[in-house]
Design an enzyme around this catalytic site. Sequence first.
Site, PDB file in Angstrom:
ATOM      1  N   THR A 153     -49.151 -26.185 -55.654  1.00 37.47           N
ATOM      2  CA  THR A 153     -48.866 -25.024 -56.503  1.00 37.47           C
ATOM      3  C   THR A 153     -49.744 -25.032 -57.750  1.00 37.47           C
ATOM      4  OG1 THR A 153     -47.180 -24.059 -57.949  1.00 37.47           O
ATOM      5  CG2 THR A 153     -46.948 -26.395 -57.491  1.00 37.47           C
ATOM      6  N   ASP A 154     -49.938 -23.857 -58.325  1.00 35.76           N
ATOM      7  CA  ASP A 154     -50.722 -23.780 -59.576  1.00 35.76           C
ATOM      8  C   ASP A 154     -49.978 -24.430 -60.742  1.00 35.76           C
ATOM      9  OD1 ASP A 154     -48.757 -21.847 -60.067  1.00 35.76           O
ATOM     10  OD2 ASP A 154     -50.152 -20.279 -60.668  1.00 35.76           O
ATOM     11  N   GLU A 155     -48.666 -24.704 -60.554  1.00 32.58           N
ATOM     12  CA  GLU A 155     -47.894 -25.283 -61.656  1.00 32.58           C
ATOM     13  C   GLU A 155     -48.325 -26.717 -61.964  1.00 32.58           C
ATOM     14  OE1 GLU A 155     -43.785 -24.577 -62.019  1.00 32.58           O
ATOM     15  OE2 GLU A 155     -43.912 -22.557 -61.216  1.00 32.58           O
ATOM     16  N   LYS A 176     -44.443 -31.914 -57.366  1.00 35.22           N
ATOM     17  CA  LYS A 176     -45.480 -31.282 -56.529  1.00 35.22           C
ATOM     18  C   LYS A 176     -46.839 -31.941 -56.800  1.00 35.22           C
ATOM     19  CE  LYS A 176     -45.399 -28.240 -54.031  1.00 35.22           C
ATOM     20  NZ  LYS A 176     -45.149 -28.211 -52.550  1.00 35.22           N
ATOM     21  N   TYR A 229     -40.100 -30.140 -61.195  1.00 34.26           N
ATOM     22  CA  TYR A 229     -40.659 -29.518 -59.978  1.00 34.26           C
ATOM     23  C   TYR A 229     -42.173 -29.709 -59.949  1.00 34.26           C
ATOM     24  CZ  TYR A 229     -42.786 -25.871 -57.118  1.00 34.26           C
ATOM     25  OH  TYR A 229     -43.586 -25.203 -56.223  1.00 34.26           O
TER      26      TYR A 229
HETATM   27  P1  NAD Z   1     -38.357 -22.086 -50.327  1.00 33.11           P
HETATM   28  O1  NAD Z   1     -37.503 -22.838 -51.291  1.00 33.11           O
HETATM   29  O2  NAD Z   1     -38.083 -20.653 -50.056  1.00 33.11           O
HETATM   30  O3  NAD Z   1     -38.355 -22.829 -48.909  1.00 33.11           O
HETATM   31  C1  NAD Z   1     -38.417 -24.215 -48.788  1.00 33.11           C
HETATM   32  C2  NAD Z   1     -38.108 -24.576 -47.344  1.00 33.11           C
HETATM   33  O4  NAD Z   1     -38.230 -25.995 -47.199  1.00 33.11           O
HETATM   34  C3  NAD Z   1     -36.684 -24.194 -46.897  1.00 33.11           C
HETATM   35  O5  NAD Z   1     -36.723 -23.657 -45.606  1.00 33.11           O
HETATM   36  C4  NAD Z   1     -35.945 -25.534 -46.898  1.00 33.11           C
HETATM   37  O6  NAD Z   1     -34.867 -25.589 -45.978  1.00 33.11           O
HETATM   38  C5  NAD Z   1     -37.065 -26.484 -46.521  1.00 33.11           C
HETATM   39  N1  NAD Z   1     -36.826 -27.861 -46.989  1.00 33.11           N
HETATM   40  C6  NAD Z   1     -36.467 -28.265 -48.238  1.00 33.11           C
HETATM   41  N2  NAD Z   1     -36.346 -29.599 -48.271  1.00 33.11           N
HETATM   42  C7  NAD Z   1     -36.632 -30.050 -47.017  1.00 33.11           C
HETATM   43  C8  NAD Z   1     -36.696 -31.328 -46.428  1.00 33.11           C
HETATM   44  N3  NAD Z   1     -36.418 -32.434 -47.134  1.00 33.11           N
HETATM   45  N4  NAD Z   1     -37.047 -31.430 -45.141  1.00 33.11           N
HETATM   46  C9  NAD Z   1     -37.322 -30.321 -44.411  1.00 33.11           C
HETATM   47  N5  NAD Z   1     -37.263 -29.073 -44.900  1.00 33.11           N
HETATM   48  C10 NAD Z   1     -36.936 -28.941 -46.208  1.00 33.11           C
HETATM   49  O7  NAD Z   1     -39.828 -22.297 -50.874  1.00 33.11           O
HETATM   50  P2  NAD Z   1     -41.085 -21.288 -50.847  1.00 33.11           P
HETATM   51  O8  NAD Z   1     -41.045 -20.432 -52.033  1.00 33.11           O
HETATM   52  O9  NAD Z   1     -41.207 -20.698 -49.494  1.00 33.11           O
HETATM   53  O10 NAD Z   1     -42.276 -22.342 -51.059  1.00 33.11           O
HETATM   54  C11 NAD Z   1     -42.852 -23.003 -49.941  1.00 33.11           C
HETATM   55  C12 NAD Z   1     -43.913 -23.977 -50.444  1.00 33.11           C
HETATM   56  O11 NAD Z   1     -44.902 -23.285 -51.188  1.00 33.11           O
HETATM   57  C13 NAD Z   1     -43.345 -25.045 -51.397  1.00 33.11           C
HETATM   58  O12 NAD Z   1     -44.001 -26.253 -51.105  1.00 33.11           O
HETATM   59  C14 NAD Z   1     -43.729 -24.559 -52.777  1.00 33.11           C
HETATM   60  O13 NAD Z   1     -43.885 -25.631 -53.672  1.00 33.11           O
HETATM   61  C15 NAD Z   1     -45.049 -23.854 -52.481  1.00 33.11           C
HETATM   62  N6  NAD Z   1     -45.422 -22.752 -53.384  1.00 33.11           N
HETATM   63  C16 NAD Z   1     -44.526 -21.723 -53.607  1.00 33.11           C
HETATM   64  C17 NAD Z   1     -44.920 -20.634 -54.404  1.00 33.11           C
HETATM   65  C18 NAD Z   1     -43.980 -19.484 -54.674  1.00 33.11           C
HETATM   66  O14 NAD Z   1     -44.305 -18.612 -55.480  1.00 33.11           O
HETATM   67  N7  NAD Z   1     -42.830 -19.401 -54.026  1.00 33.11           N
HETATM   68  C19 NAD Z   1     -46.220 -20.609 -54.957  1.00 33.11           C
HETATM   69  C20 NAD Z   1     -47.079 -21.682 -54.713  1.00 33.11           C
HETATM   70  C21 NAD Z   1     -46.683 -22.736 -53.913  1.00 33.11           C
HETATM   71  O1  DAU Z   2     -46.628 -20.586 -59.837  1.00 32.34           O
HETATM   72  C1  DAU Z   2     -46.170 -20.908 -58.551  1.00 32.34           C
HETATM   73  C2  DAU Z   2     -44.698 -21.212 -58.628  1.00 32.34           C
HETATM   74  O2  DAU Z   2     -44.044 -19.964 -58.846  1.00 32.34           O
HETATM   75  C3  DAU Z   2     -44.144 -21.897 -57.390  1.00 32.34           C
HETATM   76  O3  DAU Z   2     -44.744 -23.152 -57.275  1.00 32.34           O
HETATM   77  C4  DAU Z   2     -42.619 -22.044 -57.482  1.00 32.34           C
HETATM   78  O4  DAU Z   2     -42.111 -22.570 -56.275  1.00 32.34           O
HETATM   79  C5  DAU Z   2     -42.028 -20.669 -57.715  1.00 32.34           C
HETATM   80  O5  DAU Z   2     -40.631 -20.789 -57.889  1.00 32.34           O
HETATM   81  C6  DAU Z   2     -42.647 -20.004 -58.940  1.00 32.34           C
HETATM   82  O6  DAU Z   2     -42.232 -20.665 -60.173  1.00 32.34           O
HETATM   83  P1  DAU Z   2     -41.812 -19.813 -61.472  1.00 32.34           P
HETATM   84  O7  DAU Z   2     -40.998 -20.673 -62.346  1.00 32.34           O
HETATM   85  O8  DAU Z   2     -42.987 -19.135 -62.067  1.00 32.34           O
HETATM   86  O9  DAU Z   2     -40.912 -18.672 -60.715  1.00 32.34           O
HETATM   87  P2  DAU Z   2     -39.537 -17.985 -61.119  1.00 32.34           P
HETATM   88  O10 DAU Z   2     -39.372 -16.836 -60.181  1.00 32.34           O
HETATM   89  O11 DAU Z   2     -38.444 -18.952 -61.254  1.00 32.34           O
HETATM   90  O12 DAU Z   2     -39.859 -17.406 -62.581  1.00 32.34           O
HETATM   91  C7  DAU Z   2     -40.928 -16.492 -62.805  1.00 32.34           C
HETATM   92  C8  DAU Z   2     -40.907 -16.134 -64.293  1.00 32.34           C
HETATM   93  O13 DAU Z   2     -39.720 -15.382 -64.565  1.00 32.34           O
HETATM   94  C9  DAU Z   2     -40.864 -17.336 -65.220  1.00 32.34           C
HETATM   95  O14 DAU Z   2     -41.591 -17.054 -66.399  1.00 32.34           O
HETATM   96  C10 DAU Z   2     -39.377 -17.475 -65.562  1.00 32.34           C
HETATM   97  C11 DAU Z   2     -38.913 -16.025 -65.548  1.00 32.34           C
HETATM   98  N1  DAU Z   2     -37.489 -15.822 -65.190  1.00 32.34           N
HETATM   99  C12 DAU Z   2     -37.054 -16.327 -63.994  1.00 32.34           C
HETATM  100  C13 DAU Z   2     -35.742 -16.183 -63.603  1.00 32.34           C
HETATM  101  C14 DAU Z   2     -35.249 -16.771 -62.305  1.00 32.34           C
HETATM  102  C15 DAU Z   2     -36.644 -15.111 -66.019  1.00 32.34           C
HETATM  103  O15 DAU Z   2     -37.052 -14.612 -67.099  1.00 32.34           O
HETATM  104  N2  DAU Z   2     -35.339 -14.960 -65.644  1.00 32.34           N
HETATM  105  C16 DAU Z   2     -34.836 -15.485 -64.480  1.00 32.34           C
HETATM  106  O16 DAU Z   2     -33.621 -15.344 -64.213  1.00 32.34           O
END
Ligand code: NAD
Ligand code: DAU
Length: 350
Positions: free
Chosen positions: A131-133, A159, A155
Amino acid sequence: MNEPLSIAGRRVLVTGGAGFIGSNFVHRLLAKHPDAHVVVLDALTYAGRRENLHGLRDTQMTFVHGDIRDPEAVATAMQGCDYVLNFAAESHVDRSIETPGDFIQTDVYGVFVLAEEARRVGVKRFIQVSTDEVYGEVLEGHSTEDWALNPRSPYAASKAGGDRLAYAYWCTYGLPVVVTRCSNNYGPRQYPEKLVPLFVTNAIDGEMLPVYGNGKNTRDWLHVDDHCDALLTLLEFPGIEGETFNIGAQHELDVLTITGTLLELLNKPKTLIRYVEDRPGHDRRYAVDSSKLTRVTGFTPKIDFKTGIRQTVEWFQANESWWRPIKQGEFREYYERMYGQRKVLGEVKA
Ligand code: NAD
Ligand code: DAU
């Protein structure tokens, strides 16, 4: 000479394939490569939804209910697979502040178990979806892949651990690893704890939208299909083992702007907004430079934000049967813990 890579007719292991990005990836992979076979390994945590994979036939996909921390489950799932993509993770920053241990277990130790088995099996490619985080807060400029990592939440730190552990398996054992660092995704099937689905579903029900702090925190927003297409490109692209690729949209928006867009699309009033106590350690901005991905592979994102976010809102409007049951279960307790006692700092007057 680089070995040609092709998933045509091959078995591809997708861990976390029942989650948001993983399930969109499985659908997209099978739509583009109907002759491939996907094995999904997923522990079905609160975020994993078996229904995210409905409509796929047994001839296209095998589902293994198991944990990436369990060597036996991993060995069963990886059998016969040449390609592995690791999406499985604990993925929500707010939950990592509550229970960091789960994140270290899955996002670091889980990568170790997968990498060990991948090394034993001799896979052709192992994509670690990072992730970019991991770069931490980027107040100015855009992070390139050679920037130092400075994660600031449990988190992001876990990662970063998985990200560098996968890289270490390339350096030490020659495991053909590619690491990707993507920006914020939005799209169908996103669990409603994250900003976009939480605010869309709350607004549909006329419930408050909890904006953390002043709402000026900025993220780069990429449609999940573009993320999946970038990963599909990298899965088969030759000669990139050991490389890391940022994936982004170059579309930065702050939370208040996104909230305004969602309310407008749903025809709901701004009075639903509540400014609430901020997330501890809340990163002000992330911004990646993804020019390496374009330069090396030619990939560019295709979905403009206006279209993508409208379609996403429409998906949540049309799929209440997907999110309403989720919002009744474990989610309700989580929501109460996270928002129930949270201090309200301000409201928007009518
Ligand atoms: P999500 O939380 O929606 O899904 C995670 C999945 O992993 C779920 O299906 C869960 O059951 C499974 N899981 C969790 N722990 C597990 C374990 N121990 N063994 C097997 N399965 C397990 O997450 P997402 O938003 O789809 O993100 C997927 C991947 O992409 C993650 O690695 C996250 O860090 C990365 N990522 C997410 C974002 C974003 O914006 N959502 C951006 C960049 C990278
Ligand atoms: O940047 C990539 C990441 O983006 C992924 O690696 C993570 O898995 C994904 O969860 C996401 O992280 P963020 O923390 O950026 O996402 P989130 O949707 O939780 O929050 C987005 C922005 O919105 C952040 O600045 C926090 C804010 N926020 C979020 C929630 C849930 C609020 O202001 N109120 C809220 O209730």
